[in-house]
Write a protein that holds these residues in place. Structure first.
Motif, PDB file in Angstrom:
ATOM      1  N   LEU A   1     -17.449  24.684 -55.693  1.00 14.90           N
ATOM      2  CA  LEU A   1     -17.323  26.170 -55.158  1.00 14.90           C
ATOM      3  C   LEU A   1     -18.366  26.668 -54.218  1.00 14.90           C
ATOM      4  N   SER A   2     -19.375  26.266 -54.581  1.00 11.56           N
ATOM      5  CA  SER A   2     -20.552  26.417 -53.477  1.00 11.56           C
ATOM      6  C   SER A   2     -19.848  25.827 -52.011  1.00 11.56           C
ATOM      7  N   GLY A   3     -19.618  24.573 -51.892  1.00 16.13           N
ATOM      8  CA  GLY A   3     -19.107  23.836 -50.754  1.00 16.13           C
ATOM      9  C   GLY A   3     -17.914  24.715 -50.154  1.00 16.13           C
ATOM     10  N   TYR A   4     -16.995  25.299 -51.077  1.00 15.30           N
ATOM     11  CA  TYR A   4     -15.971  26.302 -50.573  1.00 15.30           C
ATOM     12  C   TYR A   4     -16.696  27.328 -49.747  1.00 15.30           C
ATOM     13  N   LEU A   5     -17.678  27.985 -50.539  1.00 15.03           N
ATOM     14  CA  LEU A   5     -18.098  29.187 -49.787  1.00 15.03           C
ATOM     15  C   LEU A   5     -18.820  28.965 -48.556  1.00 15.03           C
ATOM     16  N   LEU A   6     -19.367  27.875 -48.537  1.00 12.54           N
ATOM     17  CA  LEU A   6     -20.265  27.514 -47.200  1.00 12.54           C
ATOM     18  C   LEU A   6     -19.469  27.299 -46.148  1.00 12.54           C
ATOM     19  N   SER A   7     -18.374  26.567 -46.249  1.00 10.38           N
ATOM     20  CA  SER A   7     -17.324  25.994 -45.426  1.00 10.38           C
ATOM     21  C   SER A   7     -16.669  27.390 -44.915  1.00 10.38           C
ATOM     22  N   ARG A   8     -16.325  28.063 -45.904  1.00  9.32           N
ATOM     23  CA  ARG A   8     -15.544  29.477 -45.043  1.00  9.32           C
ATOM     24  C   ARG A   8     -16.417  30.163 -44.216  1.00  9.32           C
ATOM     25  N   LEU A   9     -17.731  30.169 -44.720  1.00  9.78           N
ATOM     26  CA  LEU A   9     -18.811  31.073 -44.002  1.00  9.78           C
ATOM     27  C   LEU A   9     -18.985  30.593 -42.809  1.00  9.78           C
ATOM     28  N   ALA A  10     -18.908  29.117 -42.644  1.00  5.27           N
ATOM     29  CA  ALA A  10     -18.939  28.436 -41.281  1.00  5.27           C
ATOM     30  C   ALA A  10     -18.149  28.867 -40.319  1.00  5.27           C
ATOM     31  N   LEU A  11     -16.724  28.783 -40.857  1.00  6.64           N
ATOM     32  CA  LEU A  11     -15.521  29.154 -39.744  1.00  6.64           C
ATOM     33  C   LEU A  11     -15.811  30.652 -39.526  1.00  6.64           C
ATOM     34  N   LEU A  12     -16.101  31.433 -40.203  1.00  4.09           N
ATOM     35  CA  LEU A  12     -16.591  32.806 -39.887  1.00  4.09           C
ATOM     36  C   LEU A  12     -17.628  32.991 -38.792  1.00  4.09           C
ATOM     37  N   LEU A  13     -18.529  32.331 -38.749  1.00  5.16           N
ATOM     38  CA  LEU A  13     -19.655  32.206 -37.817  1.00  5.16           C
ATOM     39  C   LEU A  13     -19.231  31.738 -36.644  1.00  5.16           C
ATOM     40  N   VAL A  14     -18.495  30.690 -36.546  1.00  3.15           N
ATOM     41  CA  VAL A  14     -17.629  30.191 -35.567  1.00  3.15           C
ATOM     42  C   VAL A  14     -16.742  31.047 -34.708  1.00  3.15           C
ATOM     43  N   VAL A  15     -16.148  32.088 -35.484  1.00  6.20           N
ATOM     44  CA  VAL A  15     -15.200  33.155 -34.725  1.00  6.20           C
ATOM     45  C   VAL A  15     -16.107  34.244 -34.201  1.00  6.20           C
TER      46      VAL A  15
ATOM     47  N   MET B   1     -17.391  22.883 -37.448  1.00  4.02           N
ATOM     48  CA  MET B   1     -16.535  22.652 -38.476  1.00  4.02           C
ATOM     49  C   MET B   1     -16.547  21.328 -39.004  1.00  4.02           C
ATOM     50  N   PHE B   2     -16.900  20.394 -38.164  1.00  6.31           N
ATOM     51  CA  PHE B   2     -16.974  19.128 -38.863  1.00  6.31           C
ATOM     52  C   PHE B   2     -18.175  19.005 -39.475  1.00  6.31           C
ATOM     53  N   GLY B   3     -19.381  19.672 -39.044  1.00 10.03           N
ATOM     54  CA  GLY B   3     -20.386  19.770 -40.105  1.00 10.03           C
ATOM     55  C   GLY B   3     -20.379  20.371 -41.371  1.00 10.03           C
ATOM     56  N   ALA B   4     -19.345  21.512 -41.317  1.00  9.73           N
ATOM     57  CA  ALA B   4     -18.981  22.163 -42.648  1.00  9.73           C
ATOM     58  C   ALA B   4     -18.132  21.095 -43.318  1.00  9.73           C
ATOM     59  N   ALA B   5     -17.330  20.551 -42.831  1.00  8.23           N
ATOM     60  CA  ALA B   5     -16.504  19.614 -43.748  1.00  8.23           C
ATOM     61  C   ALA B   5     -17.346  18.571 -44.537  1.00  8.23           C
ATOM     62  N   VAL B   6     -18.405  18.134 -43.800  1.00 10.31           N
ATOM     63  CA  VAL B   6     -19.284  17.337 -44.649  1.00 10.31           C
ATOM     64  C   VAL B   6     -20.065  17.965 -45.695  1.00 10.31           C
ATOM     65  N   VAL B   7     -20.525  19.361 -45.551  1.00 14.48           N
ATOM     66  CA  VAL B   7     -21.002  19.929 -46.600  1.00 14.48           C
ATOM     67  C   VAL B   7     -20.062  20.056 -47.686  1.00 14.48           C
ATOM     68  N   PHE B   8     -18.777  20.591 -47.236  1.00 14.44           N
ATOM     69  CA  PHE B   8     -17.769  20.708 -48.232  1.00 14.44           C
ATOM     70  C   PHE B   8     -17.584  19.429 -49.255  1.00 14.44           C
TER      71      PHE B   8
ATOM     72  N   VAL C   1     -13.040  38.313 -45.499  1.00 17.03           N
ATOM     73  CA  VAL C   1     -12.103  38.446 -46.999  1.00 17.03           C
ATOM     74  C   VAL C   1     -12.194  37.055 -47.702  1.00 17.03           C
ATOM     75  N   SER C   2     -11.887  36.039 -47.006  1.00 16.22           N
ATOM     76  CA  SER C   2     -11.871  34.860 -47.822  1.00 16.22           C
ATOM     77  C   SER C   2     -12.955  34.281 -48.280  1.00 16.22           C
ATOM     78  N   THR C   3     -14.209  34.724 -47.356  1.00 16.88           N
ATOM     79  CA  THR C   3     -15.462  34.377 -47.803  1.00 16.88           C
ATOM     80  C   THR C   3     -15.949  35.013 -49.216  1.00 16.88           C
ATOM     81  N   LEU C   4     -15.795  36.506 -49.014  1.00 20.57           N
ATOM     82  CA  LEU C   4     -15.977  37.286 -50.127  1.00 20.57           C
ATOM     83  C   LEU C   4     -15.359  36.948 -51.568  1.00 20.57           C
ATOM     84  N   LEU C   5     -14.064  36.627 -51.185  1.00 19.06           N
ATOM     85  CA  LEU C   5     -13.374  36.042 -52.484  1.00 19.06           C
ATOM     86  C   LEU C   5     -13.955  34.646 -53.157  1.00 19.06           C
ATOM     87  N   HIS C   6     -14.457  33.951 -52.291  1.00 19.51           N
ATOM     88  CA  HIS C   6     -15.012  32.460 -52.612  1.00 19.51           C
ATOM     89  C   HIS C   6     -16.409  32.781 -53.375  1.00 19.51           C
ATOM     90  N   LEU C   7     -17.113  33.778 -52.698  1.00 14.23           N
ATOM     91  CA  LEU C   7     -18.412  34.179 -53.343  1.00 14.23           C
ATOM     92  C   LEU C   7     -18.066  34.773 -54.815  1.00 14.23           C
TER      93      LEU C   7
END
Length: 445
Positions: free
Chosen positions: A102-116, A125-132, A200-206
Motif C-alpha cells: 500500500l505504500s507503493g500504491y500511494l507513491l505511484s499515484r502521487l507520481a502520476l499526480l506530479l506528472v500531470v 511513471m516507469f520509475g514509479a512502476a519500479v517503486v511500486f 482524490v485517488s492519492t488521498l484514498l490510498h493515504l
C-alpha cells in the motif's frame, strides 16, 4: 444503550480487511482511468515515419508500446519482494504483505499526480512502476488479503468467502469507474484534466495505508480447523469438508497452477489490449466512456458472485471454474468483431461469470496445503501469474500491432482459444479428485 452498541459494531467492521479492499480499489480505479487518458493525450502526436502508419495507428502503437514497458516493469520487479513478504507473513507478520504494498500504491499515484501538474515526461511513471514493484505491488497485496481471508474463514465456506471478497472488490471498482470519467473532466484554470481525479485517488490510498497500520486486525485460523492439509470442496461436501489427506498431491497442485496460468494469460492478454482497442476507431471513446467501460468490467465481479451463490448449491468447485471459463471464452470471442459501443457491452455481458475461476482456484489451492504454508502457496501462484505476464504482455502487444490494419480483434480470438486450453487441466483435476473420493469411500466401506 443503542449508541454504544452501534459504535462497537462500526469499530469491529473497521478492524476487518474489507474497508481496506474498498478504499484501495476505489483509488486504483480512479488511477487506472487517469493513466489511460494521460497516456492517450501524450501519445496523440506520435509518429513512425519508417512504418508509414496513419496518425491513429501511430497513436495505437505508441500507447501499446508504453503499456507494454510499464506493465512488464510492474510484473517483473515485485517477484523477489513478494516472496520475502510472503515469508514474513507465514512467520507471523500477516500485515506486512498489505502495509508495504500500500505504500507503493500511494507513491505511484502521487507520481502520476506530479506528472500531470508539472507536465513531467510520461517516462517518469516507469520509475514509479519500479517503486511500486519493489514494494511488492498487487503480487504481494492480493495474496496477503486472501491469506487473511483464508485464515479467518472455515474450510467449508472458504470459496464463498473468497468470492465475497471479490464481490466487494468489484463493487468498489464499479463505483470508482462510474465517477472516474466525470472527475477526469474537472479542472481549474491553473491545472489540467485529471488533477482532481488523481488528488482524490492519492488521498484514498493515504487513508487506506493509515487504516491498515492503525486499525486492521489480524484474525487467526479457527481452532476447529485442521492444522494440516485440507481436502477439496466438492458437490458432495455441502457444509463439512472431508477428511484431510495424508500428504500434498503434487500432480493436483501442478494442474491447478497450469489452469490458472493459461487462464490468466488469456484474460490478461485480452484486457491488456482492450483498454487501447476502445480508443481506436470506430469506437473512439472519451474519458467518460472509458469510465463506463471499466465499470462494465467491474460489474462482472457482482454477477460472478451471484453465479457462485447460485451454482455452488448444485455443482462442484471444478464445474464452477469451467462455467467461468466458458463465459469468458464466449464473450471475448464475440469481442473480436465489435465495431460499435452497444456491441462492446453485449460482448461484456457474455462475461457474466468470467471472474469465478481465479478465486475458486485459489480456494482449492489453499485447501491442499497446511495453514502455515498458505501465504507462500498463494504468493507462489501469484508469482507464476507474474512470470506468465512477462511472456503474454509483449506477445499480445506485438500481435495486436501486427494485425492493426487487417484484423485488430485477432488477439481476442486468440484469448478465447487459450481459455479453452485452460479447461483441459481443470477437467483432469476434477476427474482425479472424483477418483480419489471414490477410492476413499471404498476404503471406508
Amino acid at each position: 444503550m443503542v449508541l454504544p452498541k452501534l459504535c462497537l459494531t462500526v469499530f469491529a467492521v473497521l478492524r476487518q480487511i474489507e474497508p481496506i479492499i474498498v478504499l484501495e480499489q476505489l483509488g486504483s480505479t480512479l488511477f487506472d482511468t487517469a493513466l489511460q487518458m494521460v497516456v492517450r493525450d501524450r501519445c496523440v502526436n506520435a509518429t513512425y515515419p519508417d512504418t508509414h502508419l496513419s496518425r491513429e495507428d501511430s497513436q495505437q502503437k505508441a500507447m501499446s508500446d508504453y503499456y507494454m514497458t510499464f506493465n512488464l516493469i510492474v510484473k517483473l520487479t515485485p517477484i523477489l519482494p513478494a516472496m520475502l513478504l510472503a515469508r514474513f507473513s507465514d512467520r507471523g507478520w500477516r500485515k506486512a504483505p498489505i502495509v508495504v504494498p500500500l505504500s507503493g500504491y500511494l507513491l505511484s499515484r502521487l507520481a502520476l499526480l506530479l506528472v500531470v501538474i508539472f507536465r513531467l515526461p510520461l517516462e517518469v511513471m516507469f520509475g514509479a512502476a519500479v517503486v511500486f514493484g519493489l514494494s511488492g505491488g498487487f503480487c504481494a497485496y492480493w495474496p496477503g488479503v486472501m491469506t487473511l481471508t483464508s485464515l479467518g474463514s472455515p474450510a467449508a465456506d472458504r470459496s464463498k468467502v473468497m468470492m465475497r471478497v471479490e464481490l466487494l472488490y468489484g463493487a468498489a471498482g464499479l463505483v470508482g469507474s462510474l465517477v472516474s470519467g466525470h472527475l477526469f473532466q474537472l479542472y481549474s484554470s491553473n491545472v489540467g484534466h485529471g488533477t482532481v481525479l488523481l488528488t482524490v485517488s492519492t488521498l484514498l490510498h493515504l487513508l487506506c495505508l493509515i487504516h491498515s497500520i492503525v486499525l486492521l486486525q489480524v484474525k487467526q485460523g479457527s481452532k476447529n480447523e485442521p492444522k494440516e492439509d485440507c481436502q477439496l470442496l466438492t458437490a458432495d461436501s455441502t457444509n463439512t469438508p472431508e477428511e484431510a489427506p495424508v500428504g500434498i498431491n503434487k500432480v493436483n497442485l501442478v494442474l491447478l497452477f497450469v489452469a490458472a496460468v493459461l487462464y490468466i494469460i488469456a484474460v490478461g492478454g485480452a484486457i491488456e489490449i482492450l483498454g487501447i482497442f476502445v480508443m481506436k476507431e470506430p469506437l473512439s471513446w472519451s474519458a467518460t466512456q472509458v469510465g463506463y467501460g471499466n465499470a462494465a468490467g467491474c460489474m462482472i465481479f457482482l454477477t460472478s458472485y451471484l453465479g457462485v451463490m447460485v451454482f455452488r448449491r448444485c455443482v462442484s468447485d471444478v464445474m464452477l471454474i469451467l462455467i467461468g471459463m466458458i463465459s469468458f471464452a464466449s464473450g471475448i470471442f464475440f469481442m473480436s468483431f465489435v465495431t460499435t459501443t452497444y456491441m462492446f457491452y453485449l460482448a461484456r455481458s457474455l462475461n457474466l461469470f468470467a471472474l469465478i475461476p481465479m478465486p475458486t482456484i485459489r480456494s482449492l489451492l489453499s485447501l491442499q496445503v497446511p495453514a502455515s504454508s498458505c501465504g507462500t502457496a498463494l504468493t507462489s501462484l501469484q508469482l507464476a501469474l507474474k512470470f506468465a505476464g512477462l511472456a503474454y504482455i509483449p506477445a499480445f502487444t506485438k500481435i495486436y500491432q501486427g494485425t492493426l490494419n487487417c484484423f485488430p480483434g485477432f488477439v481476442f480470438m486468440l484469448s478465447s482459444f487459450l481459455t479453452v486450453l485452460g479447461m483441459i487441466p481443470i477437467s483432469i483435476f476434477g476427474c482425479r479428485s472424483s477418483q480419489s473420493r471414490q477410492y476413499q469411500r471404498v476404503q471406508g466401506d
